[in-house]
Design a protein around this motif. Structure first.
Motif, mmCIF file in Angstrom:
data_model
loop_
_atom_site.group_PDB
_atom_site.id
_atom_site.type_symbol
_atom_site.label_atom_id
_atom_site.label_comp_id
_atom_site.label_asym_id
_atom_site.label_seq_id
_atom_site.Cartn_x
_atom_site.Cartn_y
_atom_site.Cartn_z
ATOM 1 N N LYS A 68 0.844 -1.113 0.217
ATOM 2 C CA LYS A 68 0.246 -0.029 -0.050
ATOM 3 C C LYS A 68 0.936 1.404 0.044
ATOM 4 N N TRP A 69 1.842 1.332 0.730
ATOM 5 C CA TRP A 69 2.867 2.293 0.659
ATOM 6 C C TRP A 69 3.254 2.602 -0.868
ATOM 7 N N ALA A 70 3.771 1.563 -1.537
ATOM 8 C CA ALA A 70 4.203 1.870 -2.934
ATOM 9 C C ALA A 70 2.825 2.316 -3.600
ATOM 10 N N GLU A 71 2.039 1.819 -3.510
ATOM 11 C CA GLU A 71 0.841 2.204 -4.240
ATOM 12 C C GLU A 71 0.427 3.662 -3.967
ATOM 13 N N TYR A 72 0.425 4.104 -2.768
ATOM 14 C CA TYR A 72 -0.138 5.498 -2.467
ATOM 15 C C TYR A 72 0.992 6.582 -2.551
ATOM 16 N N SER A 73 2.189 6.036 -2.175
ATOM 17 C CA SER A 73 3.360 7.150 -2.398
ATOM 18 C C SER A 73 3.877 7.423 -3.598
ATOM 19 N N GLY A 74 3.595 6.422 -4.420
ATOM 20 C CA GLY A 74 4.286 6.504 -5.829
ATOM 21 C C GLY A 74 5.575 6.200 -5.761
ATOM 22 N N ASP A 75 6.632 5.875 -4.568
ATOM 23 C CA ASP A 75 7.851 5.832 -4.874
ATOM 24 C C ASP A 75 8.581 4.171 -5.094
#
Length: 77
Positions: A68-75
């Protein structure tokens, strides 16, 4: 701010395009905290908040939180 999990007195959320290190927010009626995904270290907190239930869930769902972090943050981390 997507809410990822709700508990009896708190919930776990992430902000879109939030700052590193990868982390999630634990939100309660009387306080809030920011917790690193990789170590579950509390980075910041304010007010009174019971983190026990949220940290136990996070320990069992770390891969989900990283996704979810990768999905939401775009990093892409």
């Amino acid at each position: 701010m997507p809410r990822l999990q709700r508990f009896s007195s708190t919930e776990i959320a992430m902000f879109f395009a939030d700052h590193n290190p990868p982390h999630f927010h634990v939100l309660g009626k009387e306080g809030a905290a920011q917790v690193r995904i990789d170590t579950l270290e509390v980075m910041a907190s304010s007010g009174r908040i019971d983190l026990k239930e949220a940290l136990a869930w996070a320990a069992e769902n770390r891969a989900f939180l990283e996704e979810k972090w990768a999905e939401y943050s775009g990093d892409g981390q």
